[in-house]
Design an enzyme around this catalytic site. Structure first.
Site, PDB file in Angstrom:
ATOM      1  N   CYS A 100       0.833  -1.208   0.000  1.00 27.95           N
ATOM      2  CA  CYS A 100       0.000   0.000   0.000  1.00 27.95           C
ATOM      3  C   CYS A 100       0.866   1.257   0.000  1.00 27.95           C
ATOM      4  O   CYS A 100       0.474   2.290  -0.556  1.00 27.95           O
ATOM      5  CB  CYS A 100      -0.952  -0.011   1.189  1.00 27.95           C
ATOM      6  SG  CYS A 100      -0.137  -0.101   2.799  1.00 27.95           S
ATOM      7  N   HIS A 401      -1.757   1.605   7.407  1.00 23.75           N
ATOM      8  CA  HIS A 401      -2.152   1.412   6.012  1.00 23.75           C
ATOM      9  C   HIS A 401      -2.094   2.750   5.294  1.00 23.75           C
ATOM     10  O   HIS A 401      -2.429   3.800   5.864  1.00 23.75           O
ATOM     11  CB  HIS A 401      -3.570   0.830   5.941  1.00 23.75           C
ATOM     12  CG  HIS A 401      -4.087   0.662   4.546  1.00 23.75           C
ATOM     13  ND1 HIS A 401      -3.554  -0.246   3.652  1.00 23.75           N
ATOM     14  CD2 HIS A 401      -5.096   1.303   3.878  1.00 23.75           C
ATOM     15  CE1 HIS A 401      -4.213  -0.167   2.501  1.00 23.75           C
ATOM     16  NE2 HIS A 401      -5.138   0.761   2.620  1.00 23.75           N
TER      17      HIS A 401
END
Length: 449
Positions: A100, A401
């Site tokens: 990510c 994230h």
């Protein structure tokens, strides 16, 4: 900064391919058309063919040559999708196992029109530096990925595996599936692209850098800034430095004799500190979460630092160790400004993420107060910026994230790129504690491609 002020627009790469063909074999070029110097490197051809970056071409292409003209012909006009809500540039990137950090970074770069268009127009194909450690393959794979993002079906997803592999060869720490810092990856990616696309004989780009420095209108006491930038550009001229490159001055003033010394440093991005709760202005600290404005970060970055005690300044003018002040200011601000927010705090005994809520302008960020004074009062070309994308970090030190919010240049709407998922969003829905890397574009500056 208009095109007229910088001279005629450079020839497109399509025109360049045609003229090379005409030199040897008339309008069509034919079998003996002169190709780019990279064309004779068989090893790169084999490597690109293995990774699917080399396409089957039509017509005659000399044996052992890279079909760059055919690649350019196929991709120069990126078709515009008509109708529908999305348009182009709404393709997600698949998560390859904790990637990510990479996906958010790529989507942010893909949302900045001047830099993105350099690759969508395939200018990179004709400016590859085959003497670099990556021999041009990183720039080629990056361009290929941007084409997939901007030519793909809206709300579909593609893989960035080839680009990740190329970056891992340039920076081995990104091998495997471990999570990494997005800003660290961005720096290695831009460094690698710079090495692949570095040039020493591009007059158009060199002229652009000179005109840009002249338009900064700095006062005469900063007249050493131009030679410093020219010296830097001698060995560091590329589309990366033209787009992201700026210049800072570190100024030290002796408190004994008032002598000033200056050191000029180039930059590709700026890491901004977050004020501590004790530095907040009245009303900025909430009950549960402190908040500040992006300009507060700039104020802290450019505030004067007192050099005293063990850090006293050895003044060459009065020949003594004296108390002094040190201050950073911007001399030249780039067309694309990358701002990294220092949210992660490391000490010998602790590591923590700063969850300070950050307010920032979507348009009209004026950095004039943080730049050196001009020689003529008001700036003719003020450094005013508009936001194009921002990388966000969710979570804490133990696990987190990354995703990206990007402004689509075709419909002027904001979208959330969360790995392979793409959805329309509003900036007001964003958690103000998440912004990590901002990508701003300067008004009125046209890049030379």
């Amino acid at each position: 900064m208009t095109m007229a002020e910088r001279g005629a627009r450079p020839k497109s790469a399509t025109m360049e391919v045609k003229s090379r063909g005409e030199e040897k074999g008339g309008a069509g070029g034919g079998r003996h058309a002169r190709m780019h110097p990279l064309a004779s490197l068989k090893t790169i051809r084999e490597e690109l063919h293995r990774d699917g970056l080399l396409i089957r071409t039509r017509g005659d292409v000399a044996q052992g040559m890279l079909p760059q003209a055919a690649v350019a012909e196929r991709r120069f006009a990126v078709p515009v999708r008509q109708g529908g809500e999305g348009g182009r540039g709404l393709v997600g990137l698949q998560n390859l196992g904790n990637t990510c950090f990479l996906n958010a970074c790529i989507q942010c770069l893909a949302a900045v029109p001047p830099f993105r268009d350099f690759f969508l127009s395939n200018h990179h194909i004709f400016r590859l530096d085959t003497g670099s450690s990556m021999r041009g393959t990183l720039a080629l794979s990056f361009g290929e990925l941007l084409h997939k993002i901007w030519q793909g079906e809206p709300y579909s997803s593609v893989s960035a595996a080839i680009l990740k592999d190329r970056v891992s060869k340039f920076a081995p720490q990104f091998t495997g599936c471990r999570q990494h810092d997005s800003q660290e990856f961005l720096r290695f990616l831009l460094d690698g692209l710079h090495e692949d696309l570095k040039t020493s004989d591009n007059d158009e780009m060199r002229q652009f850098m000179e005109v840009r420095m002249a338009h900064d209108q700095v006062a005469s006491k900063y007249n050493e800034s131009m030679p410093a930038m020219e010296m830097y550009c001698l060995d560091n001229l590329s589309c990366v430095t033209a787009a992201f490159g700026g210049q800072l001055v570190s100024q030290i003033e002796c408190r004994t004799c008032s002598h000033q010394s200056r050191c000029y440093d180039p930059f590709l991005d700026i890491s901004l500190p977050i004020p501590s709760p004790s530095q907040f202005k009245e009303g900025q600290e909430q009950a549960h979460r402190p908040r500040c404005h992006l300009t507060d970060c700039f104020n802290l970055f450019t505030e004067k630092e007192v050099l005293e005690g063990e850090n006293m300044y050895s003044c060459p003018n009065c020949n003594s160790r004296s108390c002094a002040t040190k201050q950073l200011k911007f001399v030249s601000l780039p067309p694309i400004l990358v701002l990294h927010i220092k949210r992660f705090s490391y000490t010998e005994v602790s590591r923590e993420k700063l969850v300070t809520s950050l307010e920032f302008p979507k348009a009209g960020l004026d950095l004039s107060p943080f730049a050196v004074e001009t020689g003529s009062g008001e700036r003719e070309y003020p450094p005013i910026y508009d936001l194009k994308s921002v990388a966000l970090h969710v979570g804490g030190m133990a696990g987190g994230h990354y995703h990206a919010l990007c402004l689509n240049s075709e419909n002027n709407c904001w979208y959330d790129f969360n790995d392979s998922r793409v959805s329309k969003t509003l900036m007001e829905q964003m958690d103000p504690s998440e912004p990590y890397i901002f990508f701003y574009q300067r008004r009125g500056v046209v890049l030379p491609w």
